[in-house]
Scaffold this motif. Structure first.
Motif, mmCIF file in Angstrom:
data_model
loop_
_atom_site.group_PDB
_atom_site.id
_atom_site.type_symbol
_atom_site.label_atom_id
_atom_site.label_comp_id
_atom_site.label_asym_id
_atom_site.label_seq_id
_atom_site.Cartn_x
_atom_site.Cartn_y
_atom_site.Cartn_z
ATOM 1 N N MET A 1 0.859 -1.118 0.135
ATOM 2 C CA MET A 1 -0.162 -0.089 0.094
ATOM 3 C C MET A 1 0.986 1.200 0.132
ATOM 4 S SD MET A 1 -1.851 0.656 3.593
ATOM 5 C CE MET A 1 -3.150 1.775 3.439
ATOM 6 N N LEU A 2 0.384 2.312 -0.573
ATOM 7 C CA LEU A 2 1.141 3.396 -0.582
ATOM 8 C C LEU A 2 1.281 4.282 0.668
ATOM 9 C CD1 LEU A 2 -0.332 5.238 -4.066
ATOM 10 C CD2 LEU A 2 2.009 3.841 -3.626
ATOM 11 N N GLY A 3 2.494 4.911 0.765
ATOM 12 C CA GLY A 3 2.477 5.642 2.256
ATOM 13 C C GLY A 3 1.651 6.551 2.095
ATOM 14 N N LYS A 4 1.351 7.391 0.912
ATOM 15 C CA LYS A 4 0.332 8.278 1.194
ATOM 16 C C LYS A 4 -0.931 7.833 1.267
ATOM 17 C CE LYS A 4 -1.493 9.002 -3.012
ATOM 18 N NZ LYS A 4 -1.373 9.169 -4.515
ATOM 19 N N ALA B 1 -1.822 5.437 3.376
ATOM 20 C CA ALA B 1 -1.812 5.183 4.702
ATOM 21 C C ALA B 1 -1.922 6.445 5.485
ATOM 22 C CB ALA B 1 -0.513 4.328 5.121
ATOM 23 N N PHE C 1 6.318 4.496 8.339
ATOM 24 C CA PHE C 1 5.382 3.831 7.357
ATOM 25 C C PHE C 1 5.230 4.897 5.968
ATOM 26 C CE2 PHE C 1 4.095 1.908 10.972
ATOM 27 C CZ PHE C 1 4.280 0.647 10.899
ATOM 28 N N ARG C 2 6.226 5.778 6.156
ATOM 29 C CA ARG C 2 6.630 6.559 4.905
ATOM 30 C C ARG C 2 5.455 7.309 4.615
ATOM 31 N NH1 ARG C 2 11.119 5.523 2.173
ATOM 32 N NH2 ARG C 2 12.532 4.030 3.142
ATOM 33 N N PHE C 3 4.663 8.122 5.229
ATOM 34 C CA PHE C 3 3.224 8.806 5.059
ATOM 35 C C PHE C 3 3.769 9.770 4.028
ATOM 36 C CE2 PHE C 3 0.300 8.151 9.197
ATOM 37 C CZ PHE C 3 0.581 6.747 8.590
ATOM 38 N N TYR C 4 4.620 10.712 4.304
ATOM 39 C CA TYR C 4 4.957 11.846 3.530
ATOM 40 C C TYR C 4 6.349 11.894 2.882
ATOM 41 C CZ TYR C 4 1.167 13.216 6.466
ATOM 42 O OH TYR C 4 -0.108 13.055 7.134
ATOM 43 N N LYS C 5 7.274 11.013 3.010
ATOM 44 C CA LYS C 5 8.384 11.089 2.366
ATOM 45 C C LYS C 5 9.218 9.692 2.403
ATOM 46 C CE LYS C 5 10.757 13.811 5.682
ATOM 47 N NZ LYS C 5 11.366 15.060 6.071
ATOM 48 N N GLU D 1 -2.690 0.518 -7.707
ATOM 49 C CA GLU D 1 -2.331 1.761 -7.062
ATOM 50 C C GLU D 1 -2.920 3.020 -7.892
ATOM 51 O OE1 GLU D 1 -2.183 1.843 -4.068
ATOM 52 O OE2 GLU D 1 -1.248 -0.180 -3.163
ATOM 53 N N ASP E 1 4.547 10.482 -5.443
ATOM 54 C CA ASP E 1 4.708 9.142 -4.637
ATOM 55 C C ASP E 1 5.766 8.484 -5.636
ATOM 56 O OD1 ASP E 1 2.541 9.307 -3.158
ATOM 57 O OD2 ASP E 1 1.187 9.025 -5.014
ATOM 58 N N MET F 1 7.241 3.382 -6.475
ATOM 59 C CA MET F 1 6.407 4.092 -5.931
ATOM 60 C C MET F 1 6.404 3.849 -4.413
ATOM 61 S SD MET F 1 2.950 1.997 -6.737
ATOM 62 C CE MET F 1 2.810 0.042 -6.569
ATOM 63 N N ARG F 2 6.263 4.870 -3.492
ATOM 64 C CA ARG F 2 6.556 4.876 -2.028
ATOM 65 C C ARG F 2 5.401 4.049 -1.602
ATOM 66 N NH1 ARG F 2 5.879 9.929 -0.798
ATOM 67 N NH2 ARG F 2 4.157 9.705 0.561
ATOM 68 N N THR F 3 5.645 3.098 -1.036
ATOM 69 C CA THR F 3 4.725 2.474 -0.033
ATOM 70 C C THR F 3 5.172 2.395 1.290
ATOM 71 O OG1 THR F 3 5.973 0.141 -0.166
ATOM 72 C CG2 THR F 3 4.630 0.624 -2.110
ATOM 73 N N THR F 4 4.026 1.674 2.156
ATOM 74 C CA THR F 4 4.395 1.750 3.548
ATOM 75 C C THR F 4 5.768 0.993 3.912
ATOM 76 O OG1 THR F 4 3.131 -0.030 3.832
ATOM 77 C CG2 THR F 4 2.208 2.311 4.326
ATOM 78 N N GLN F 5 6.038 0.181 2.942
ATOM 79 C CA GLN F 5 7.343 -0.560 3.168
ATOM 80 C C GLN F 5 8.645 -0.450 2.278
ATOM 81 O OE1 GLN F 5 6.215 -5.013 3.850
ATOM 82 N NE2 GLN F 5 4.390 -4.240 2.433
ATOM 83 N N TYR G 1 10.180 1.734 -1.328
ATOM 84 C CA TYR G 1 10.122 2.212 -2.796
ATOM 85 C C TYR G 1 9.756 0.807 -3.490
ATOM 86 C CZ TYR G 1 10.423 6.746 -2.203
ATOM 87 O OH TYR G 1 9.967 8.294 -2.084
#
Lengths: 313, 480
Positions: free
Chosen positions: A1-4, A6, A309-313, B249, B255, B265-269, B271
């Motif tokens: 899932m994308l950080g954004k 989340a 969890f890389r919300f913004y960067k 996505e 992103d 893409m920047r994911t919670t885990q 790139y």
């Protein structure tokens, strides 16, 4: 899932939680103002302190009066934490990530938003206040129920839950802090007998009045009530309940991602600290001082989650 | 219910013939319609509007701050096409789409069509839709336009003709699907009686079609994402809708980052590399290093990754040259040149103001023509001669003479009509049709029907949603 994604899910549920809690706060305050004869202005003044926007209110309305405060907190768009602003923000976050929500969940939030913006088009008066507050509460609860009933138990769900519990812990501590100002202007008053109605207000605003009485046989005292709201793991709006749930959600996500996170360690320590805490220690430190420290720690934890969890960067 | 004024039927009406009887494709529907209580229909129209609002099917209008989000108007009377007619249309579309891809491949490589003297070099030179960055590069599978929308109108002699090709980022497919879902919800009994072709599987077809473009590592799982300009874009609902239905996505420029020669893409885990991007941003905003340096929508270095073969972009940058309105008038020649066949679907007669004899005709006949900007879209900056004022015509005359290359002109078309439900009952309105086409190296798939846009104002010919247009569900009958 994308950080954004989340980040949007996390904030969507923070805003929803805020809506519900603000409605509860107004609900309880309304009853207090009906039953209490003295210090009415002071009472609404303290409500503005909780929302943290007294300055903006005063510059707009000059003096405090009940109707203005209620409308400012419920439906003033210039107030960024009003219920209307919060539901707009929640829905905007939902709209951006609607592809990560079930159809039912998005539609519930969208309908909540449509319903509330309709209600808030006209000023709220004493007559329609209770109905309005009930609508806010039930709509928010419906959204939470739809989350539980329809969403896959994956990372999206976990971020939704974490957003809810961080916001709830924040709100409960602010409510306690508000009453600290009202009831405990100096440390000397701690532990003394106080106005039951004021404490009743606190308990009602977190839906804990009946349960407290049931557990404590109508034995009202500040220490007992503080203990209940801060340290009782059975109460879903107590601080420690929120701490436990944030910790458990971070454990789940660590398992899910098969990785240890800073936020997990931080939340574990935070929770353990709460476990070892007694209400005597809280009063020793000073209730206000404790709450300020708690809010700061909560903010730090939220920031670490954001980074982990890389919300913004 | 039949209160259509026949004297006004100088154009083709999709529902009624000139004796006011329903055409055969509308027979079953009309039988049902005639038996419905008018009050009941109105109720169902309101129900449909509520449905749209609840689902949040909205579009944003630029420069309209007060009412930022609008519900696109939806009319409950369907537009119906017979299966036979549809087969003929889809053959024409297939031929056209094939030719367009051959053309793009040629124009960015050998340019045989120019060498053969069929297309003037000037049309490519100095044309902002022609991307020099694409010269000499062929996208994987040789496919440029993976997703095309062909705008068709029906003229008084019942022919479907092509008004425009949309080879960049055609939008509206989400409305097509939501229109059908709404109709299924409100009129279940109708779908029991009348069998029509399904359109709701489009997102899965799109997913499959995009995957078919990957020639390398065929068996590995492909990561697909949709690139959107963001939630303020007018088509954001559609971007989110497709991402949801396809299970991919939805990304924005911020992103993304280039890592190890892949777009990630920047994911919670951390790139994660992407294999295929369905881009819904304009070419110009794709990569600030190659195109618009001030763009924050794209990602620096994306074009390098693309040209090294580590990414599939749908549609390929530079595809827009094929739907340039000046190129449009050459499409019949393009079909003939690459396929060696006569076009099955006709073009609308077009005068190019860049040519002297055409220019003279256009200037002399402005009051009967429609004038369009060569690079314009969305119905903006258009002159509809017969519906315009003298003053506006004079104004356009000056503009055209100042810069004739910027304009083309077409006869004012009597678009076909179909009734909509108004407060006073049925009333006919002009419509067009946009079928959506998916192209992969293996197949060309066309949605049966597409999006029918309708000009809601009586007599209006402008169907764009940004200018008071609405939509209808489009039915292609299942007859054979």
């Amino acid at each position: 899932m994308l950080g954004k994604t989340a980040a949007h899910i996390f904030w969507m549920f923070r805003y929803l939680e805020r809506c519900e809690n603000t409605a509860r706060l107004i609900n309880a305050s309304h009853f207090i103002s009906l039953t209490q004869k003295q210090n009415i202005a002071n009472h609404w003044d303290s409500i503005l302190n909780v929302a943290g926007n007294k300055k903006a209110f005063l510059s707009k309305y000059g003096a405090i009066n009940k109707s203005a405060v209620i409308n400012f907190i419920l439906r003033d768009k210039t107030n960024p934490s009003s219920v209307l602003s919060s539901i707009e923000n929640a829905r905007q976050n939902a709209r951006i990530v609607r592809n990560n929500l079930t159809k039912e969940l998005f539609e519930t939030i969208n309908e909540t938003y449509l319903k509330l913006s309709e209600i808030f088009r006209r000023p709220i008066n004493e007559k329609n206040l209770l109905n309005t507050l009930a609508t806010i509460r039930t709509k928010c609860q419906l959204t939470r129920g739809t989350l539980h009933g329809t969403m896959l138990r994956d990372d999206t769900y976990i971020f939704a839950r974490m957003g809810s519990f961080i916001e709830r812990a924040d709100n409960t501590s602010r409510i306690l802090d508000m009453k600290y100002y009202v009831l405990l202007p100096s440390a000397g008053f701690v532990g003394s007998t106080v106005d039951n109605a004021q404490w009743e207000n606190i308990l009602r605003s977190v839906s804990a009045y009946r349960s407290y009485n049931w557990l404590n046989e109508y034995e009202f005292n500040p220490s007992g009530i503080c203990k209940y709201l801060i340290l009782d793991e059975r109460l879903p709006r107590s601080l420690i309940f929120c701490n436990l749930n944030i910790y458990e959600n971070l454990m789940s996500i660590s398992k899910f991602y098969n990785k240890n996170f800073k936020s997990l360690n931080n939340s574990e320590k935070f929770y353990e600290e709460m476990l070892n805490l007694t209400i005597e220690k809280v009063f020793e430190e000073g209730l206000h001082e404790f709450l300020v420290r708690y809010l700061k720690n909560l903010f730090i934890l939220a920031t670490i989650i954001e980074t982990d969890f890389r919300f913004y960067k | 219910m039949n209160n259509i004024d026949l004297a006004k039927l100088y154009h083709f009406d999709e529902m009624f013939d000139n004796t006011s009887k329903p055409h055969s494709c509308y027979k079953d529907y009309y039988k049902w319609l005639s038996s419905e209580e008018p009050g009941n229909l109105k109720k169902q129209q309101i129900e449909a509007n509520e449905f749209f609002k609840k689902i949040g099917i909205t579009f944003n209008v630029y420069g309209d701050l007060e009412e930022e989000e609008r519900i696109i108007p939806f009319d409950i009377i369907p537009r119906i096409i017979s299966e036979k007619k549809w087969l003929a249309i889809s053959k024409g579309i297939e031929q056209r789409v094939k030719a367009i891809n051959y053309f793009l491949n040629d124009i960015y490589n050998q340019q045989e069509i120019i060498k053969a003297g069929i297309l003037p070099l000037e049309l490519i030179k100095n044309n902002t839709s022609f991307l020099n960055e694409m010269v000499g590069f062929t996208p994987p599978g040789g496919i440029y336009t993976h997703i095309i929308g062909i705008d068709l109108v029906r003229t008084p002699n019942e022919d479907f003709v092509v008004l425009e090709d949309n080879t960049r980022t055609p939008s509206g497919v989400s409305y097509m699907i939501e229109n059908r879902q709404t109709m299924l919800q409100i009129f279940p009994e109708l779908f029991d009686k009348i069998k029509i072709k399904n359109v709701t599987n489009y997102p899965l077809s799109l997913l499959k079609s995009l995957k078919e473009c990957c020639s390398i590592n065929k068996n590995s799982k492909k990561v697909i994402a949709i690139l959107t300009p963001g939630s303020h874009n007018s088509a954001y609902f559609e971007h989110a809708f497709l991402a949801d239905e396809m299970g991919v996505e939805l990304i924005e420029g911020n992103d993304l980052k280039i890592k190890d020669k892949k777009v990630c893409m920047r994911t919670t885990q951390g790139y994660k590399p992407i294999d295929i991007i369905y881009k819904r941003v304009d070419d110009d905003f794709l990569d600030p290093l190659t195109f618009n340096p001030t763009s924050i929508l794209g990602v620096p270095g994306l074009m390098d990754v693309y040209k090294s073969g580590n990414l599939i972009l749908a549609n390929a940058p530079g595809s827009g040259i094929a739907d340039d309105k000046a190129i449009y008038s050459y499409i019949p020649d393009i079909i003939n040149f690459y396929i060696g066949e006569k076009p099955l679907l006709k073009n609308v007669k077009t005068w190019r103001c860049s040519e002297k004899t055409h220019l003279k005709y256009v200037i002399d006949n402005l009051d009967s023509l429609v004038v369009k900007e060569v690079h314009g879209s969305g119905g903006y900056g258009m002159l509809i001669g017969p519906k315009s004022t003298k003053k506006k015509i004079e104004f356009f005359k000056k503009k055209i003479l100042q810069n004739p290359n910027k304009y083309i002109a077409q006869p004012t078309l009597e678009l076909s009509t179909v009734p909509i439900l108004t407060n006073k009952g049925l009333s006919s309105r002009h419509i067009d049709l946009r079928p959506f086409v998916l192209v992969s190296p293996k197949s060309i798939k066309i949605t049966p029907g597409g999006l029918t846009r309708v000009a809601l104002k009586d007599g209006s010919l402008v169907v764009n949603s940004s200018q008071g247009g609405g939509t209808k569900d489009t039915w292609v009958l299942e007859e054979f």
